[in-house]
Write an enzyme that holds these catalytic residues in place. Sequence first.
Site, PDB file in Angstrom:
ATOM      1  N   GLU A  66       0.855  -1.194   0.000  1.00 60.10           N
ATOM      2  CA  GLU A  66       0.000   0.000   0.000  1.00 60.10           C
ATOM      3  C   GLU A  66       0.884   1.236   0.000  1.00 60.10           C
ATOM      4  O   GLU A  66       2.054   1.152   0.408  1.00 60.10           O
ATOM      5  CB  GLU A  66      -0.885   0.025   1.253  1.00 60.10           C
ATOM      6  CG  GLU A  66      -2.269  -0.516   1.022  1.00 60.10           C
ATOM      7  CD  GLU A  66      -3.158  -0.382   2.256  1.00 60.10           C
ATOM      8  OE1 GLU A  66      -2.819   0.400   3.171  1.00 60.10           O
ATOM      9  OE2 GLU A  66      -4.179  -1.064   2.290  1.00 60.10           O
ATOM     10  N   HIS A 121      -9.072  10.525   2.702  1.00 62.93           N
ATOM     11  CA  HIS A 121      -8.724   9.431   1.799  1.00 62.93           C
ATOM     12  C   HIS A 121      -8.812   9.957   0.375  1.00 62.93           C
ATOM     13  O   HIS A 121      -9.804  10.582   0.002  1.00 62.93           O
ATOM     14  CB  HIS A 121      -9.666   8.238   1.986  1.00 62.93           C
ATOM     15  CG  HIS A 121      -9.110   6.986   1.363  1.00 62.93           C
ATOM     16  ND1 HIS A 121      -9.117   6.790   0.009  1.00 62.93           N
ATOM     17  CD2 HIS A 121      -8.499   5.913   1.907  1.00 62.93           C
ATOM     18  CE1 HIS A 121      -8.536   5.627  -0.254  1.00 62.93           C
ATOM     19  NE2 HIS A 121      -8.155   5.072   0.880  1.00 62.93           N
ATOM     20  N   ARG A 131      -0.919   9.338   1.589  1.00 58.99           N
ATOM     21  CA  ARG A 131      -2.294   9.757   1.310  1.00 58.99           C
ATOM     22  C   ARG A 131      -2.495  11.261   1.220  1.00 58.99           C
ATOM     23  O   ARG A 131      -3.225  11.746   0.365  1.00 58.99           O
ATOM     24  CB  ARG A 131      -3.209   9.251   2.431  1.00 58.99           C
ATOM     25  CG  ARG A 131      -3.515   7.821   2.284  1.00 58.99           C
ATOM     26  CD  ARG A 131      -4.461   7.392   3.349  1.00 58.99           C
ATOM     27  NE  ARG A 131      -4.734   5.985   3.110  1.00 58.99           N
ATOM     28  CZ  ARG A 131      -5.335   5.193   3.967  1.00 58.99           C
ATOM     29  NH1 ARG A 131      -5.730   5.672   5.123  1.00 58.99           N
ATOM     30  NH2 ARG A 131      -5.563   3.940   3.677  1.00 58.99           N
ATOM     31  N   HIS A 143     -11.577  10.700   6.312  1.00 60.53           N
ATOM     32  CA  HIS A 143     -11.456   9.251   6.457  1.00 60.53           C
ATOM     33  C   HIS A 143     -11.050   8.798   7.854  1.00 60.53           C
ATOM     34  O   HIS A 143     -11.664   7.906   8.425  1.00 60.53           O
ATOM     35  CB  HIS A 143     -10.421   8.774   5.433  1.00 60.53           C
ATOM     36  CG  HIS A 143     -10.248   7.297   5.378  1.00 60.53           C
ATOM     37  ND1 HIS A 143     -11.296   6.434   5.206  1.00 60.53           N
ATOM     38  CD2 HIS A 143      -9.133   6.523   5.469  1.00 60.53           C
ATOM     39  CE1 HIS A 143     -10.849   5.191   5.182  1.00 60.53           C
ATOM     40  NE2 HIS A 143      -9.562   5.215   5.357  1.00 60.53           N
ATOM     41  N   ARG A 145      -1.449   9.093   9.272  1.00 66.57           N
ATOM     42  CA  ARG A 145      -1.528   7.649   9.513  1.00 66.57           C
ATOM     43  C   ARG A 145      -1.049   6.888   8.278  1.00 66.57           C
ATOM     44  O   ARG A 145      -1.492   7.152   7.163  1.00 66.57           O
ATOM     45  CB  ARG A 145      -2.967   7.250   9.814  1.00 66.57           C
ATOM     46  CG  ARG A 145      -3.167   5.760   9.935  1.00 66.57           C
ATOM     47  CD  ARG A 145      -4.626   5.432  10.040  1.00 66.57           C
ATOM     48  NE  ARG A 145      -5.311   5.661   8.788  1.00 66.57           N
ATOM     49  CZ  ARG A 145      -5.994   4.721   8.122  1.00 66.57           C
ATOM     50  NH1 ARG A 145      -6.066   3.512   8.603  1.00 66.57           N
ATOM     51  NH2 ARG A 145      -6.598   5.010   6.994  1.00 66.57           N
TER      52      ARG A 145
END
Length: 537
Positions: free
Chosen positions: A131, A247, A293, A354, A389
Site C-alpha cells: 500500500e 482518503h 495519502r 477518512h 496515519r
Amino acid sequence: MIGQPEFRRYLVNIDSGSMHQLFTDCLVIGAGIAGLRAAIEAARDHNVVVVCKGALHDSNTWKAQGGIASVLDKADTFESHIADTLNTGCGLSDEKIVDLVVRHGPELIEQLLRWGTEFDLTDGHIAATLEGGHTHPRIAHAHGDETGRVVAEVLIEKIRQNPKIKIIENFYTIDILTNDENQCIGIIGQDSQGLQIIFSAAIILATGGAGQLYRETTNPEVATGDGIAIGYRAGAVLADMEFMQFHPTTLYIAGASRALITETLRGEGATLLDKNGYRFMKDYHESAELAPRDIVSRAILSQMLKTESTHVYLDVRKFDKTYFEKRFPAINELCESFDIDISRDLIPVRPSAHYMVGGVKTDSSARTSIENLYACGEVAATGLHGANRLGSNSLLEGLVFGRIAGHQAPLNVRTDVAHIKHPPIKYQVPYSNRTRLDTTDVRNSLRALMWRNVGITRSDQPLEESQEIIRFWQRYVMDKIFDAPAGWECQNMLTVCLLMARSAQQRRESRGVHFRSDFPQTDDEQFKKHIEISHQG
Ligand SMILES: Cc1cc2nc3c(=O)[nH]c(=O)nc-3n(C[C@H](O)[C@H](O)[C@H](O)COP(=O)(O)OP(=O)(O)OC[C@H]3O[C@@H](n4cnc5c(N)ncnc54)[C@H](O)[C@@H]3O)c2cc1C
C-alpha cells in the site's frame, strides 16, 4: 484566538437514585476492532459489558477493506515497518509507541488466524500486499477487500462464546460519570428502556472515528466523534485534534454514498487520470500513485482545480477482470451497481474525510488523564500516527491497544467490590426557554462548513470564521436538553469541530495531513510538538 467551546459537564439531567442501574467490572464503549479485542482480554478474569450505539455491524471496522499492516514475511523487517510509520508521521510519532505496535503485529495476526480469521493465503502463508507509504508488501487481507467485516465477525463470535461478556446494542452513551475525586465511575446512556446508568470500576472508551464531521466522508453514520466530546466533558486531555486524514479515492457519483476505493488498488497498479486522461501524479511526487495519502489527496484537489472538474478518475482497466472480481469483490459489486464496467470504464473518484488521527490522549498502557478511564482505537491519540496515519496501521493499532487496554483497565479491579455503592449523582441542566430547532439542519450546515474551511487545505481567516460560526450555533444548541441521540450527536459534533478548527488555527505550519496554504512549510522549531487541549485548561 477564539476560546473554549460552550461547556456543560453533562448533556442530560441526572438523578441516579431514580434511574435504572447496571453494574459491571469493566465496561467497553464501542464494538469495533479495538473495543471487541479489549473485551476479550478484559474478560479473562472479569465480567465485561460492551455497549455500542447502533448494531454490531455499524462501525468503521466493518467497512475496512485494505487490510492490517504487519511484518509477515522474512524479507520484511520490524525496522522497515517502524521507519515507514515514522516517515509518514512527519516527526510527531512517538517512537516507543511505534516500536510497541509494530512488534506486536505478527503475534496478534497469528492469533486472529488461530481464532478462525480467513486471511487470504499464498502457498499456505498469509498473502501480503503493498500500500502507499509502505516500502514492503505487508498488508494482510481477508476475503479480498472485506478484511474489517471478516475480522469483526471472528471477534464477535469469540465474545458470544464467552459468558463473562454481555453485549448491549443500540445503547447510546451520553456521558462518562466522574466522582468528586475525578475518578471515572460509570456512564449514563440511553437504550430502548430509556436512560440508564452503568457503574463500572474500569471503563474503556473505544468509540472510533469522526468522519461524519465532514460533508464528504468514507465513515458510517455512527462516526460522529462522540467519544472525543464525552472525554472532553469529563476532563480528559485531548491531543492532535488538527489532524484529520482525507482518503484520496472515494467513489464520486452524485447521490451515491462516498464509498472508499481502497488504495491497495493503486498498490497493485491502478493509476490516477484527470478528465483529459492525463496521469498527473508523477508531477506531484516521485512515488506517483504510491505517495502518502495526504500528498495524493492534495494532488487530486489541485488537479481538479486546474482542470475545473469535480473529480478525477481511477484507471483499473489493465486488471484481469476475473482476478479483480475475486480480489476486490466489494468494489466490483459497487462499480457494477453504477454500471461501471471496470475493464472498459474509468472510476470517478475524489478525496473525503477518512481517519481521525487525534483524540483522547493515552499513554503506552492506554491510560487517559482520568483515573479508571482507558481509550483505544481511533478515538485515542496514542502517538502512533504522528501527523499522518500510514495505511492499514489503524486496524493494527486497534488490535494492539485493544489488548493492552483490556489487560490494563481491570488490573486493579476486585471482582467482589464492583457493585460498590456510589453516593447519589444529581445534575440539573440550567433551564432554557430558547427556541426549538432542527438539529439535522445544524448538522448539515456544520459538515459543509468543516469541508469548506477545515478541510484538506486550511488557512487562518476561514479557520477563524469557522470558530465564530460554530460558537454562534453552540449558543442555541448547547443549552438544550435533548432526549434522543440525534440531538446529543449534534452537541458532540459542535464541540469536536470547534476544537479541531481551534487546533488547526493554532498549528501555523504544514505537517502531515494538516496543510496550511498560508504556512506551507514545516516549522520544526515552533511546532514539532503536540497540541493538547482540556476544558480544565
Ligand atoms: C471505508 C473504510 C475503510 C478502511 N480501511 C482500512 C483498512 O483497510 N485498514 C486499516 O487499518 N484501517 C482502515 N480503516 C480505518 C479503520 O477501519 C478504523 O480506524 C478502525 O476500524 C477503528 O476501529 P475502532 O474500534 O476504534 O472504531 P470503530 O470500528 O469505528 O467502532 C466504534 C464503535 O463505537 C461505537 N460508538 C460510537 N459512539 C458511541 C456512543 N456514543 N455510544 C455507544 N457506542 C458508540 C460504535 O457504535 C462502534 O461500535 C478504514 C475505515 C473506513 C471508514
